[in-house]
Design an enzyme around this catalytic site. Sequence first.
Site, short mmCIF file in Angstrom:
data_model
loop_
_atom_site.label_atom_id
_atom_site.label_comp_id
_atom_site.label_asym_id
_atom_site.label_seq_id
_atom_site.Cartn_x
_atom_site.Cartn_y
_atom_site.Cartn_z
N GLY A 11 22.34 112.74 -22.94
CA GLY A 11 22.46 113.22 -24.34
C GLY A 11 22.90 112.08 -25.11
N GLY A 102 26.86 109.29 -20.57
CA GLY A 102 27.76 110.28 -20.12
C GLY A 102 27.79 110.53 -18.78
CG ASP A 128 29.22 117.42 -23.20
OD1 ASP A 128 29.29 118.00 -24.18
OD2 ASP A 128 28.32 117.39 -22.49
N GLY A 186 42.75 125.31 -36.15
CA GLY A 186 43.57 126.23 -36.26
C GLY A 186 42.72 127.48 -35.72
NE ARG A 253 22.52 115.44 -27.76
CZ ARG A 253 21.91 115.76 -26.85
NH1 ARG A 253 22.53 116.81 -26.21
NH2 ARG A 253 20.72 115.78 -26.77
O1 F6P Z 1 25.39 115.85 -24.70
C1 F6P Z 1 25.95 116.70 -24.09
C2 F6P Z 1 25.37 117.90 -24.30
O2 F6P Z 1 25.57 118.15 -25.70
C3 F6P Z 1 25.86 119.17 -23.65
O3 F6P Z 1 27.07 119.66 -24.30
C4 F6P Z 1 24.87 120.21 -23.82
O4 F6P Z 1 24.90 121.32 -23.28
C5 F6P Z 1 23.59 119.21 -23.47
O5 F6P Z 1 24.10 118.01 -23.90
C6 F6P Z 1 22.22 119.84 -24.01
O6 F6P Z 1 21.38 118.81 -24.48
P1 F6P Z 1 20.04 118.43 -24.15
O7 F6P Z 1 19.21 119.68 -24.72
O8 F6P Z 1 19.51 117.50 -24.54
O9 F6P Z 1 19.73 118.53 -22.54
#
Ligand code: F6P
Length: 320
Positions: A11, A102, A128, A186, A253
């Site tokens: 991601g 990541g 994440d 909050g 993102r």
């Molecule tokens: O980048 C991490 C993340 O945003 C996760 O929190 C999310 O579940 C996932 O990637 C979804 O990404 P993709 O649709 O690119 O697999």
Amino acid sequence: MKKIGIVTSGGDAPGMNAAIRALVRLSAWNNIQVIGFIRGWEGVINNRFTVLNPRSVSGILHLGGTILKTSRSLEFKTREGLEKAAVNLEKDGVDGLVVIGGEGSVRGAYELSKFTDVKIVVLPASIDNDVYGTDETIGFDTAVNTALDEINKIRDTAISHERTFIVEVMGRKRGFLAVEVGLTAGAEVILVPEVPYNEENVLDILKKNVDKGKSSSIIVIAEGVGKTSSLAEAIEKKVGVEVRVSILGYVQRGGNPTARSRHLASIFSEKAIELMLDGVGGRLVGLMNGRVSSISLEESISNEKPLNLELLKLAEKLAI
Ligand code: F6P
């Protein structure tokens, strides 16, 4: 160290471009040539790359995403894919590979390191924030601020209509984003995958809030909890307040990286180049107690980064 490759994988996260820029420019200071693989591990498997120099990374510091593109490569999870990638690294004559990504990318880098002598260093970049070995990943702060901006707006309409909002944030497996966003927005309730889901408990908090005179509430839920719609129904039925759901999704993102995300990209890149110059590979660069450091890729993938549950308790107290 004469030549390195850079790859962004998994991601995307805001600040990946800042890291590419820093790596290329710090390499230039040290007379290291740089190539950038296109589309994540797929680029390494198919040997698709572009030559990078200080001018080719001009004007990208403030941009979200990654100019090298990224992907989630299934082929890279196979022995064949790893072997192809290792052969290409050798063919391209790179002595080092910097991987920006990541938790999945750390695993990929570790697996690849079993097939090649090329020195591999990972810079943690993910919204994440779930990489063991760093207090914070590149991009996390940006995503927190993006979600926070959205929730500030949702709060306006929640108050005006006296509604309860369930705001779903990203985090398929982990709740770092939900906790930080929930605390700073909050939120009245924060739900994360790490804490067993207890619907009765949430309903109880909301009923008490109504009794206390709270006319609107915000629940921040990580997508990985998987209860967003059933919870909305239960609240309407059992608490008797009007509920709306807002799934923030992929906006989290993207966007211009915050100063913090750019800062981490810069100092992590400096450390990566230092490691490369020392001929050290198999490391993850990170921030530990405010200091840039590194741990082995094996240590990173063998451990789970703990979520600070104290922050959940603090958020609960603040939502009195
Ligand atoms: O980048 C991490 C993340 O945003 C996760 O929190 C999310 O579940 C996932 O990637 C979804 O990404 P993709 O649709 O690119 O697999």
